[in-house]
Motif scaffolding. Structure first.
Motif, mmCIF file in Angstrom:
data_model
loop_
_atom_site.group_PDB
_atom_site.id
_atom_site.type_symbol
_atom_site.label_atom_id
_atom_site.label_comp_id
_atom_site.label_asym_id
_atom_site.label_seq_id
_atom_site.Cartn_x
_atom_site.Cartn_y
_atom_site.Cartn_z
ATOM 1 N N PRO A 138 0.803 -1.237 0.007
ATOM 2 C CA PRO A 138 -0.053 0.065 -0.078
ATOM 3 C C PRO A 138 0.830 1.195 0.061
ATOM 4 O O PRO A 138 1.364 1.520 1.249
ATOM 5 C CB PRO A 138 -0.688 -0.296 1.425
ATOM 6 C CG PRO A 138 0.140 -0.905 2.212
ATOM 7 C CD PRO A 138 1.011 -1.708 1.333
ATOM 8 N N ALA A 139 0.884 1.943 -1.016
ATOM 9 C CA ALA A 139 2.037 3.037 -1.310
ATOM 10 C C ALA A 139 1.643 4.019 -0.351
ATOM 11 O O ALA A 139 2.484 4.590 0.489
ATOM 12 C CB ALA A 139 1.799 3.671 -2.651
ATOM 13 N N SER A 140 0.524 4.440 -0.207
ATOM 14 C CA SER A 140 0.074 5.764 0.977
ATOM 15 C C SER A 140 0.483 5.328 2.153
ATOM 16 O O SER A 140 1.151 6.202 3.062
ATOM 17 C CB SER A 140 -1.491 6.043 0.748
ATOM 18 O OG SER A 140 -2.263 5.040 1.040
ATOM 19 N N SER A 141 0.233 4.141 2.589
ATOM 20 C CA SER A 141 0.486 3.619 4.205
ATOM 21 C C SER A 141 1.735 3.653 4.185
ATOM 22 O O SER A 141 2.480 4.225 5.204
ATOM 23 C CB SER A 141 0.028 2.397 4.342
ATOM 24 O OG SER A 141 -1.550 2.135 4.395
ATOM 25 N N GLN A 142 2.789 3.367 3.081
ATOM 26 C CA GLN A 142 4.100 3.181 3.228
ATOM 27 C C GLN A 142 4.682 4.617 3.435
ATOM 28 O O GLN A 142 5.770 4.858 4.055
ATOM 29 C CB GLN A 142 4.766 2.594 1.879
ATOM 30 C CG GLN A 142 4.513 1.055 2.005
ATOM 31 C CD GLN A 142 4.715 0.415 0.624
ATOM 32 O OE1 GLN A 142 4.523 1.140 -0.316
ATOM 33 N NE2 GLN A 142 5.020 -0.992 0.422
ATOM 34 N N VAL A 143 4.144 5.604 2.435
ATOM 35 C CA VAL A 143 4.451 7.079 2.894
ATOM 36 C C VAL A 143 4.213 7.429 3.967
ATOM 37 O O VAL A 143 5.460 8.018 4.742
ATOM 38 C CB VAL A 143 3.797 7.982 1.662
ATOM 39 C CG1 VAL A 143 4.285 9.412 1.900
ATOM 40 C CG2 VAL A 143 4.301 7.572 0.316
ATOM 41 N N GLY A 144 3.388 7.316 4.554
ATOM 42 C CA GLY A 144 3.187 7.473 6.209
ATOM 43 C C GLY A 144 3.827 6.934 7.118
ATOM 44 O O GLY A 144 4.587 7.431 7.979
ATOM 45 N N ILE A 145 4.284 5.411 6.778
ATOM 46 C CA ILE A 145 5.022 4.982 7.729
ATOM 47 C C ILE A 145 6.487 5.591 7.509
ATOM 48 O O ILE A 145 7.344 5.605 8.385
ATOM 49 C CB ILE A 145 5.063 3.534 7.406
ATOM 50 C CG1 ILE A 145 3.774 2.683 7.783
ATOM 51 C CG2 ILE A 145 6.550 2.577 8.046
ATOM 52 C CD1 ILE A 145 3.725 1.437 7.352
ATOM 53 N N SER A 146 7.031 5.855 6.411
ATOM 54 C CA SER A 146 8.121 6.502 5.856
ATOM 55 C C SER A 146 8.418 7.924 6.714
ATOM 56 O O SER A 146 9.632 7.957 7.265
ATOM 57 C CB SER A 146 8.511 6.716 4.567
ATOM 58 O OG SER A 146 8.548 5.421 3.855
ATOM 59 N N ILE A 147 7.245 8.509 6.541
ATOM 60 C CA ILE A 147 7.500 9.878 7.496
ATOM 61 C C ILE A 147 7.556 9.844 8.891
ATOM 62 O O ILE A 147 8.233 10.511 9.373
ATOM 63 C CB ILE A 147 6.018 10.622 7.070
ATOM 64 C CG1 ILE A 147 6.061 11.104 5.515
ATOM 65 C CG2 ILE A 147 5.922 12.107 7.692
ATOM 66 C CD1 ILE A 147 4.806 11.790 5.141
ATOM 67 N N GLY A 148 6.853 8.633 9.380
ATOM 68 C CA GLY A 148 6.934 8.584 10.883
ATOM 69 C C GLY A 148 8.396 7.911 11.002
ATOM 70 O O GLY A 148 8.858 8.390 12.210
ATOM 71 N N LEU B 132 4.260 3.953 15.282
ATOM 72 C CA LEU B 132 3.249 4.689 15.677
ATOM 73 C C LEU B 132 2.519 5.465 14.702
ATOM 74 O O LEU B 132 1.112 5.633 14.747
ATOM 75 C CB LEU B 132 3.923 5.789 16.466
ATOM 76 C CG LEU B 132 4.499 4.944 18.026
ATOM 77 C CD1 LEU B 132 5.126 6.371 18.750
ATOM 78 C CD2 LEU B 132 3.348 4.565 18.702
ATOM 79 N N ALA B 133 3.167 5.893 13.538
ATOM 80 C CA ALA B 133 2.397 6.377 12.533
ATOM 81 C C ALA B 133 1.605 5.479 11.769
ATOM 82 O O ALA B 133 0.526 5.865 11.350
ATOM 83 C CB ALA B 133 3.336 7.183 11.239
ATOM 84 N N TRP B 134 1.874 4.458 11.491
ATOM 85 C CA TRP B 134 0.936 3.112 11.095
ATOM 86 C C TRP B 134 -0.110 3.167 11.929
ATOM 87 O O TRP B 134 -1.177 3.004 11.567
ATOM 88 C CB TRP B 134 1.764 2.167 10.613
ATOM 89 C CG TRP B 134 1.055 0.904 10.329
ATOM 90 C CD1 TRP B 134 0.445 0.629 8.995
ATOM 91 C CD2 TRP B 134 0.547 -0.435 10.869
ATOM 92 N NE1 TRP B 134 -0.121 -0.501 8.915
ATOM 93 C CE2 TRP B 134 -0.387 -1.161 10.269
ATOM 94 C CE3 TRP B 134 0.742 -0.783 12.812
ATOM 95 C CZ2 TRP B 134 -0.927 -2.244 10.807
ATOM 96 C CZ3 TRP B 134 -0.059 -1.701 13.083
ATOM 97 C CH2 TRP B 134 -0.649 -2.614 12.168
ATOM 98 N N ILE B 135 0.071 2.713 13.094
ATOM 99 C CA ILE B 135 -1.034 2.564 14.171
ATOM 100 C C ILE B 135 -2.063 3.789 14.039
ATOM 101 O O ILE B 135 -3.274 3.421 13.909
ATOM 102 C CB ILE B 135 -0.559 2.369 15.704
ATOM 103 C CG1 ILE B 135 0.417 1.144 15.809
ATOM 104 C CG2 ILE B 135 -1.596 2.360 16.713
ATOM 105 C CD1 ILE B 135 1.047 0.891 17.207
#
Length: 392
Positions: free
Chosen positions: A61-71, A82-85
């Motif tokens: 999931p690209a958008s989730s991966q971007v969110g995880i990367s930012i976290g 925590l960003a993923w949770i």
């Protein structure tokens, strides 16, 4: 190291996004840009675009991966978790409840959901305009975006995204290799490279070993974990592409009925957050709460392992001029990919008449010209849309 307050901020910001980010992966990237880049300035536009380009290359999931990367940029591995949770758990809970009590009504036909889809049109259009200014500032890069959008609209295949990105990287290297480039990046991942190597090794080990372990153990939870891990490791193209793959793995093998699968699919589109949380519904429907937990971890774990494996090397690799020139082309093509996805999935599904377009135009204007925050625009547009539809 980071303080408790620092980690709490990552969790709370991501949770707010998880509660409000309707509209699918393209809309998620727009919400991320508004919150993480424009409002909080956790990273700059160029680094954000680099992360999008990197995650487009990866399965999952690209958008989730971007969110995880930012976290992870903000707070290391724990920050990524925590960003993923925060971004994922609201929709996980909602879909588990859907599975527990079964879908009673078609929420996709409700005025509220229709209003949120119109909001997504405004938010994504605003994000594309802002990203276009940064990433396509001249005619060659505008041409990259136009060609990428046109190819994806003409050939709407998941594999076409990878082909476009690969061609754009090559063309970017050829066209911009002699250009004076700023190789500075604010991307700073505090992860040892040894952890990256271990993470990639675990990723491939699980991918190879799990099918054999599943067959030998004959345990439903191990079987579910194998299915969802394999799908999360191999699917390219985002949330909607994962659906037929999961259906082929689960329905014929008796994990749940076709009717339940389709009910969950409708529910997954009616909640915020990543569409991959459809896995939570499927796990709950097939084998209860433990099944939901196993399925959710299984489908998202490959993203964590790949990101932890690749991000420690990204800063040093991205300093090479060849890589930076290739990324110029990739980033410009990402704008085109977003334009195509905006039209094909968001605009066509949300805008059905002049009223929808007028309300979306108001939302875009509030964001772009009046500079109102996205969360406030969501509230205003939803209320406005519901009032108009009630009066008509």
């Amino acid at each position: 190291m980071y303080s408790f307050k620092h980690y709490l901020e990552i969790l709370l910001v991501a949770t707010r996004l998880g509660l409000t980010s309707f509209g699918g992966p393209v809309a998620h990237l727009a919400y991320f840009q508004e919150e993480y880049i424009k409002r909080r300035k956790w990273l700059d536009d160029k680094t954000y675009a680099d992360l999008i380009a990197l995650c487009q290359f990866l399965p999952g999931p690209a958008s989730s991966q971007v969110g995880i990367s930012i976290g992870m940029v903000r707070g290391g591995i724990l920050g990524g978790i925590l960003a993923w949770i925060g971004f994922t758990i609201p929709s996980v809970i909602a879909l588990i409840l859907f599975a527990m009590y079964v879908v009673q009504a078609d929420l996709m036909d409700s005025v509220f959901i229709a209003a949120l889809k119109v909001v997504a049109v405004a938010v994504v259009a605003h994000a594309i305009v802002n990203m276009g200014k940064k990433l396509t500032p001249d005619l060659p890069r505008i041409a990259f975006a136009i060609v990428a959008a046109s190819l994806l609209l003409l050939f709407p295949l998941a594999s076409m995204q990878l082909i476009i990105i690969g061609l754009a990287a090559f063309a970017g290297y050829v066209l911009f290799k002699n250009k004076e480039l700023d190789t500075h990046t604010s991307l700073n991942i505090d992860l040892p490279k040894k952890i990256g190597v271990v993470s990639l090794s675990v990723f491939f080990l699980l991918l190879i070993a799990l099918p054999f372990i599943s067959q030998a153990a004959n345990n439903i939870y191990i079987q579910l974990f194998d299915i969802f891990y394999r799908v999360g490791s191999l699917v390219f193209g985002g949330g909607h592409v994962v659906l037929p793959l999961l259906e082929r793995e689960l329905v014929p093998n008796g994990f749940l009925s076709e009717e339940m699968f389709l009910a969950g699919y409708g529910a997954a589109q009616a909640v915020p957050g990543p569409l991959f949380t459809f896995s939570s519904f499927l796990g709950q429907a097939s084998s209860g709460l433990m099944g939901a937990l196993v399925a959710t971890i299984g489908i998202f774990l490959p993203s964590f392992l790949l990101l932890i494996g690749i991000l420690p090397f990204w800063k040093s690799v991205s300093q090479f001029k060849a890589v930076r020139s290739a990324l110029i082309g990739v980033n410009a093509s990402v704008v085109g990919i977003l334009i195509a996805a905006f039209y094909d999935s968001i605009f066509t599904s949300a805008i059905s008449d002049g009223v929808d377009f007028a309300v979306a135009l108001v939302g875009f204007s509030l964001l772009h010209f009046w500079k109102r925050p996205a969360w406030l625009v969501v509230i205003i547009i939803v209320v406005l849309y519901v009032i108009i539809q009630t009066l008509l």
